[in-house]
Design a protein around this motif. Structure first.
Motif, PDB file in Angstrom:
ATOM      1  N   THR A   1      67.146 -21.070  -7.454  1.00 33.84           N
ATOM      2  CA  THR A   1      67.790 -20.185  -8.443  1.00 33.84           C
ATOM      3  C   THR A   1      67.615 -20.918  -9.688  1.00 33.84           C
ATOM      4  O   THR A   1      67.312 -20.148 -10.669  1.00 33.84           O
TER       5      THR A   1
ATOM      6  N   GLU B   1      65.400 -19.137 -12.832  1.00 36.06           N
ATOM      7  CA  GLU B   1      66.346 -18.477 -13.952  1.00 36.06           C
ATOM      8  C   GLU B   1      65.414 -18.985 -15.324  1.00 36.06           C
ATOM      9  O   GLU B   1      65.713 -18.680 -16.499  1.00 36.06           O
TER      10      GLU B   1
ATOM     11  N   HIS C   1      67.962 -14.449  -0.394  1.00 35.04           N
ATOM     12  CA  HIS C   1      68.934 -15.346  -1.257  1.00 35.04           C
ATOM     13  C   HIS C   1      68.601 -14.300  -2.810  1.00 35.04           C
ATOM     14  O   HIS C   1      69.165 -14.104  -3.463  1.00 35.04           O
TER      15      HIS C   1
ATOM     16  N   ARG D   1      69.864 -10.936  -2.974  1.00 38.24           N
ATOM     17  CA  ARG D   1      71.319 -11.056  -3.424  1.00 38.24           C
ATOM     18  C   ARG D   1      71.329 -11.262  -4.818  1.00 38.24           C
ATOM     19  O   ARG D   1      72.543 -10.721  -5.341  1.00 38.24           O
ATOM     20  N   GLN D   2      70.691 -12.239  -5.269  1.00 42.23           N
ATOM     21  CA  GLN D   2      70.768 -12.553  -6.748  1.00 42.23           C
ATOM     22  C   GLN D   2      70.135 -11.697  -7.796  1.00 42.23           C
ATOM     23  O   GLN D   2      70.248 -11.829  -8.906  1.00 42.23           O
ATOM     24  N   ASN D   3      69.462 -10.665  -7.277  1.00 40.84           N
ATOM     25  CA  ASN D   3      68.752  -9.499  -7.824  1.00 40.84           C
ATOM     26  C   ASN D   3      67.690 -10.286  -8.782  1.00 40.84           C
ATOM     27  O   ASN D   3      67.426  -9.635 -10.126  1.00 40.84           O
ATOM     28  N   TYR D   4      66.811 -10.859  -8.150  1.00 46.33           N
ATOM     29  CA  TYR D   4      65.892 -11.495  -8.940  1.00 46.33           C
ATOM     30  C   TYR D   4      64.408 -10.448  -8.634  1.00 46.33           C
ATOM     31  O   TYR D   4      64.498  -9.951  -7.588  1.00 46.33           O
TER      32      TYR D   4
END
Length: 312
Positions: free
Chosen positions: A114, A118, A149, A152-155
Motif C-alpha cells: 500500500t 501510493e 488487496h 479493494r483499494q482501487n489501485y
C-alpha cells in the motif's frame, strides 16, 4: 568492518545533495561479511542525507536480504530502489518477493505494498511485476492476496494483471475462482484477449472441465478473437480426453484450413485419442501425415512466444 563503515559514511555525508553514488565496493564487503545491520544503517544514512544509490547497489543488497529472509531490510532497500529509478526490474521484484518465503502473515507485506503503491510507482506495470514475482517465487497465495488487496483499494490494475491472476489460479487448480475472476474482469469493462481465453481454456482442460472449454471457445469466436496454436492444442486435447474424437478432428481440420501450423504435440494427442476410441485406421492415417510433415511442424518457439507475451 568499522573502518569500511567509517569510509562509506564519510563518502555519503560528503556527497552533494541528491547525488547518486556507487558504493559497490563497500556494499560487497558488507554483504560478504553478512553484516545486514550495517547495510540497514547505511540505507538510513543515505536517506538522511538525501543521497540516492545506484540500482546495482540496491539489487546487490536485495539479493543478500532475500537469501537471509530479512524482510525489513528488503522493504527498506526496495523502497530506496523505487525512489532511485522509474520502475524496478523483474529481477529486483523477484529478489524482493523471495525475502517473504518464510513469512506467513501478510499484514506487513500488504502495508508495504500500500505504501509503495501510493508513491510514483503505482502504475499497473509495477503492480503486475510484483504479483508475477510472488507467483514465480512459489508464493502464489501471497500473489493472490496482493491482487485482492489492490482491487479493494482501487489501485491500478489492467488486462495483463487479470491474465497473470488467471494463470496463477489455473496452475493451482482453482478453476471456479478462475471463472469468477474472468467474469468479473468483463463486468468492470476489460475485454478478454487471446491470452485470457487460452489461459482459461487450459486451466479448465487440466481439471477435466471439457464442457466449459467448448463454451468459452464459442464465446471467444463470437467475440471475433481468432484461435491460435495454443487454443487448438488445448481444444484438441480436451475433446480427445472427453472421448469426442469427431470434434477433435473437426478442430484439427479447422486449424489447418486457417493456416495454423500443427505441432507434434497435437498430432500425438490426436493419434492417442483416436486409438483409444477404436479409430485405429484413422489414427494410422494421421500418423502417416505427421511423419510426412515432420519438417514443417510448429515447434517449442511457437509456444514460447505466446508465453513471453503473456508474462510481459
Amino acid at each position: 568492518m568499522d573502518e569500511v563503515l567509517k569510509e562509506l559514511f564519510a563518502t555519503i555525508e560528503n556527497a552533494p545533495a541528491s547525488n547518486v553514488i556507487d558504493n559497490s565496493a563497500y556494499i560487497d564487503k558488507m554483504c560478504k561479511a553478512e553484516n545486514l545491520s550495517a547495510l540497514s544503517q547505511m540505507l538510513k544514512t543515505s536517506n538522511d542525507n538525501n543521497i540516492s544509490l545506484t540500482p546495482n547497489v540496491c539489487n546487490t543488497i536485495l539479493v543478500r536480504a532475500s537469501q537471509k529472509n530479512d524482510v525489513n531490510l528488503s522493504c527498506q532497500v526496495f523502497k530506496k530502489l523505487l525512489s532511485s529509478s522509474k520502475s524496478p526490474s523483474a529481477t529486483s521484484c523477484l529478489n524482493f518477493a523471495q525475502a517473504f518465503t518464510k513469512v506467513n502473515d501478510c499484514k506487513e507485506l500488504l502495508r508495504f505494498i500500500t505504501e509503495v503503491s501510493e508513491i510514483n510507482c503505482s502504475s499497473a506495470s509495477f503492480i503486475n511485476r510484483i504479483i508475477f514475482a510472488f507467483a514465480k517465487s512459489g508464493q502464489k497465495d501471497k500473489a493472490l492476496v496482493i491482487f485482492d488487496h489492490l482491487k479493494r483499494q482501487n489501485y491500478s490494475v489492467d488486462l495483463i494483471t487479470y491474465n497473470i491472476v488467471l494463470d496463477i489460479l489455473g496452475r493451482i487448480g482453482h478453476v471456479d475462482e478462475m471463472v469468477d475472476v474472468f467474469e468479473s474482469m468483463k463486468d468492470i469493462g476489460f475485454d478478454p484477449d487471446i491470452v485470457s481465453y487460452n489461459t482459461l481454456i487450459n486451466g479448465l482442460k487440466k481439471v477435466g472441465r471439457f464442457d466449459m472449454c467448448d463454451v468459452y471457445f464459442k464465446e471467444m469466436s463470437d467475440n471475433g478473437i481468432e484461435p491460435d496454436l495454443l487454443t487448438y492444442t488445448a481444444l484438441i486435447e480436451s475433446f480427445g480426453r472427453s472421448g469426442n474424437a469427431e470434434e477433435s478432428l473437426k478442430c484439427f481440420r479447422e486449424m489447418k484450413q486457417k493456416g495454423v501450423l500443427p505441432s507434434i504435440y497435437i498430432y500425438r494427442s490426436l493419434i492417442n485419442n483416436l486409438n483409444k476410441t477404436g479409430k485405429v485406421e484413422l489414427a494410422a492415417q494421421i500418423l502417416e501425415e505427421m511423419n510426412s510433415s515432420s519438417t514443417c511442424l510448429a515447434g517449442p518457439e511457437d509456444f514460447k512466444r505466446k508465453r513471453r507475451r503473456k508474462n510481459t
